[in-house]
Design an enzyme around this catalytic site. Structure first.
Site, PDB file in Angstrom:
ATOM      1  CG  ASP A 184      -1.762   1.233   1.358  1.00 16.66           C
ATOM      2  OD1 ASP A 184      -1.704   2.087   0.439  1.00 16.66           O
ATOM      3  OD2 ASP A 184      -2.481   1.354   2.362  1.00 16.66           O
ATOM      4  CG  ASP A 221       2.342  18.645 -21.546  1.00 14.65           C
ATOM      5  OD1 ASP A 221       1.918  17.731 -20.801  1.00 14.65           O
ATOM      6  OD2 ASP A 221       1.938  18.782 -22.722  1.00 14.65           O
ATOM      7  CE1 TYR A 274      -2.477  13.907 -14.868  1.00 17.28           C
ATOM      8  CE2 TYR A 274      -1.998  15.581 -16.521  1.00 17.28           C
ATOM      9  CZ  TYR A 274      -1.665  14.416 -15.874  1.00 17.28           C
ATOM     10  OH  TYR A 274      -0.508  13.745 -16.218  1.00 17.28           O
ATOM     11  CB  ALA A 330      -0.081   9.855 -12.052  1.00 14.24           C
TER      12      ALA A 330
HETATM   13  N1  LIG Z   1       0.491   9.616 -20.431  1.00 14.85           N
HETATM   14  C1  LIG Z   1       0.907  10.831 -20.757  1.00 14.85           C
HETATM   15  O1  LIG Z   1       0.719  11.303 -21.889  1.00 14.85           O
HETATM   16  C2  LIG Z   1       1.637  11.683 -19.755  1.00 14.85           C
HETATM   17  C3  LIG Z   1       2.021  12.986 -20.123  1.00 14.85           C
HETATM   18  C4  LIG Z   1       2.720  13.764 -19.211  1.00 14.85           C
HETATM   19  C5  LIG Z   1       3.060  13.266 -17.965  1.00 14.85           C
HETATM   20  N2  LIG Z   1       2.655  12.016 -17.621  1.00 14.85           N
HETATM   21  C6  LIG Z   1       2.997  11.535 -16.274  1.00 14.85           C
HETATM   22  O2  LIG Z   1       3.785  10.366 -16.402  1.00 14.85           O
HETATM   23  C7  LIG Z   1       3.525   9.475 -15.313  1.00 14.85           C
HETATM   24  C8  LIG Z   1       3.137   8.110 -15.879  1.00 14.85           C
HETATM   25  O3  LIG Z   1       1.965   8.249 -16.672  1.00 14.85           O
HETATM   26  P1  LIG Z   1       1.343   6.993 -17.437  1.00 14.85           P
HETATM   27  O4  LIG Z   1       0.675   7.511 -18.655  1.00 14.85           O
HETATM   28  O5  LIG Z   1       2.355   5.903 -17.543  1.00 14.85           O
HETATM   29  O6  LIG Z   1       0.225   6.570 -16.398  1.00 14.85           O
HETATM   30  P2  LIG Z   1      -0.749   5.294 -16.465  1.00 14.85           P
HETATM   31  O7  LIG Z   1      -0.477   4.481 -17.677  1.00 14.85           O
HETATM   32  O8  LIG Z   1      -2.130   5.796 -16.235  1.00 14.85           O
HETATM   33  O9  LIG Z   1      -0.271   4.446 -15.225  1.00 14.85           O
HETATM   34  C9  LIG Z   1      -0.591   4.803 -13.916  1.00 14.85           C
HETATM   35  C10 LIG Z   1      -0.218   3.647 -13.014  1.00 14.85           C
HETATM   36  O10 LIG Z   1      -0.626   3.997 -11.696  1.00 14.85           O
HETATM   37  C11 LIG Z   1      -1.232   2.847 -11.116  1.00 14.85           C
HETATM   38  N3  LIG Z   1      -2.148   3.246 -10.047  1.00 14.85           N
HETATM   39  C12 LIG Z   1      -3.207   4.075 -10.136  1.00 14.85           C
HETATM   40  N4  LIG Z   1      -3.779   4.205  -8.934  1.00 14.85           N
HETATM   41  C13 LIG Z   1      -3.055   3.459  -8.070  1.00 14.85           C
HETATM   42  C14 LIG Z   1      -3.140   3.191  -6.682  1.00 14.85           C
HETATM   43  N5  LIG Z   1      -4.090   3.739  -5.914  1.00 14.85           N
HETATM   44  N6  LIG Z   1      -2.219   2.374  -6.121  1.00 14.85           N
HETATM   45  C15 LIG Z   1      -1.256   1.816  -6.875  1.00 14.85           C
HETATM   46  N7  LIG Z   1      -1.120   2.024  -8.194  1.00 14.85           N
HETATM   47  C16 LIG Z   1      -2.019   2.843  -8.781  1.00 14.85           C
HETATM   48  C17 LIG Z   1      -1.964   2.207 -12.277  1.00 14.85           C
HETATM   49  O11 LIG Z   1      -2.306   0.889 -11.950  1.00 14.85           O
HETATM   50  P3  LIG Z   1      -3.639   0.202 -12.567  1.00 14.85           P
HETATM   51  O12 LIG Z   1      -3.290  -0.130 -13.989  1.00 14.85           O
HETATM   52  O13 LIG Z   1      -3.804  -0.997 -11.709  1.00 14.85           O
HETATM   53  O14 LIG Z   1      -4.746   1.215 -12.446  1.00 14.85           O
HETATM   54  C18 LIG Z   1      -0.889   2.326 -13.366  1.00 14.85           C
HETATM   55  O15 LIG Z   1       0.052   1.296 -13.243  1.00 14.85           O
HETATM   56  C19 LIG Z   1       2.420  10.161 -14.497  1.00 14.85           C
HETATM   57  O16 LIG Z   1       3.027  10.862 -13.450  1.00 14.85           O
HETATM   58  C20 LIG Z   1       1.784  11.135 -15.453  1.00 14.85           C
HETATM   59  O17 LIG Z   1       1.213  12.229 -14.784  1.00 14.85           O
HETATM   60  C21 LIG Z   1       1.957  11.212 -18.488  1.00 14.85           C
END
Ligand SMILES: NC(=O)c1ccc[n+]([C@@H]2O[C@H](COP(=O)([O-])OP(=O)(O)OC[C@H]3O[C@@H](n4cnc5c(N)ncnc54)[C@H](OP(=O)(O)O)[C@@H]3O)[C@@H](O)[C@H]2O)c1
Length: 285
Positions: free
Chosen positions: A40, A106, A129, A64
């Protein structure tokens, strides 16, 4: 740090987390990715126990609340994951004197500029967000230590999980119409490149705030068109304005990130997003 043991949160299912696992393992790191049922993350004592038991040198936090539109109605959940969680991880890492690499976005910017945003530019998010991610950055920066890295990235695509690019290709293949926003400009970025560049910063044992994205800029419409072309699909992509395609969360019209601080510290110029996109699409196709 050139090798060691890293705990990667979100490493089992996340878009970036899984890319980091692949890159870190291939670079010789021992990687731990405990699932929600095993650890956790909101329980500081459990996190500390895991760090000590496994001799963890570095925590990489990719967990996130990333549903940008849903965050408008789930403000509490967004702030819990995007502000409170980094706060907890930061406290434990600082007290145990280990590294924490945390990701931001961004969308902390309002898009009023028309030249790339540097780490010196003042953030001013337009949506929940963005505000929640900025609150996470600020909480960490309140008590910084020399193991803290905050990396802002943007518009991620890559293997392992559905993302904007894979969704566009899937929609084109199923013959669905593609109406894509043309008046928002950003920095498309490949997760595998972001993972490699992140590791370069870790190896430099540097700290602070960095912008890490692929080189170049695009609109969502240009990104979709380039993706389809690389996949050998000739569907038309219809450009629509943000006004014609209402979304719950307001996004910045311009959020291209300036990576010069990253390049100065690592000596690396990120490769153009188009190159990374083609490589990704050739591999999945
Ligand atoms: N995607 C983009 O375009 C983008 C752009 C800019 C910055 N970012 C940043 O980059 C980082 C990674 O983004 P991403 O796109 O890889 O995110 P993502 O694919 O949505 O992955 C988020 C992860 O967090 C896990 N999670 C969510 N709630 C949780 C909880 N309560 N306890 C434990 N795990 C939990 C999810 O698990 P489950 O699969 O089990 O839900 C998943 O593994 C983030 O900080 C995001 O803000 C992303």
């Amino acid at each position: 740090m050139n090798t060691g043991t890293a705990l990667i949160t979100g490493g089992r299912t996340g878009l970036l987390g899984q890319a980091l696992v692949q890159v870190m393992q291939s670079e010789g790191f021992n990687v731990l990715t405990p699932g929600r049922d095993e650890l956790d993350l909101f329980d500081a004592r459990q996190v500390e126990y895991t760090i000590r038991k496994n001799n963890i040198d570095l925590v990489i936090n990719t967990v996130a609340y990333t549903l940008v539109d849903q965050a408008e109605e789930n403000q509490e959940k967004a702030f819990r994951l995007n502000r409170d969680l980094p706060g907890i991880l930061g406290q434990v890492c600082r007290e145990n004197n280990i590294g924490l690499t945390h990701y931001s976005t961004d969308y902390v910017f309002n898009g009023k500029k028309n030249t790339p945003y540097s780490t010196e530019d003042a953030p001013s998010p337009l949506c929940v967000y963005g505000r929640s991610k900025l609150a996470g950055e600020e909480l960490l920066m309140r008590n910084p230590w020399d193991g803290l890295l905050i990396l802002r990235s943007a518009w991620l695509f890559g293997p392992f999980k559905t993302n904007f690019v894979s969704r566009m290709i899937q929609m084109a293949e199923s013959g669905r119409p593609l109406n894509v926003i043309h008046d928002q400009l950003g920095s498309p970025t490949c997760t595998l490149d972001l993972a490699r560049y992140s590791l370069e910063l870790v190896k430099k044992e540097t700290c602070g705030l960095f912008h890490v994205v692929n080189k170049g800029q695009a609109s969502w419409c240009e990104l979709a068109s380039e993706a389809l072309m690389s996949a050998g699909l000739s569907n038309r992509v219809n450009p629509v304005s943000s006004g014609e395609y209402p979304q719950q969360a307001k996004r910045p019209p311009y959020s291209v990130l300036d990576t010069s601080k990253f390049s100065m510290v690592t000596g690396i110029t990120p490769r153009p997003w188009v190159h990374a996109l083609r490589e990704y699409i050739f591999q999945i196709h």
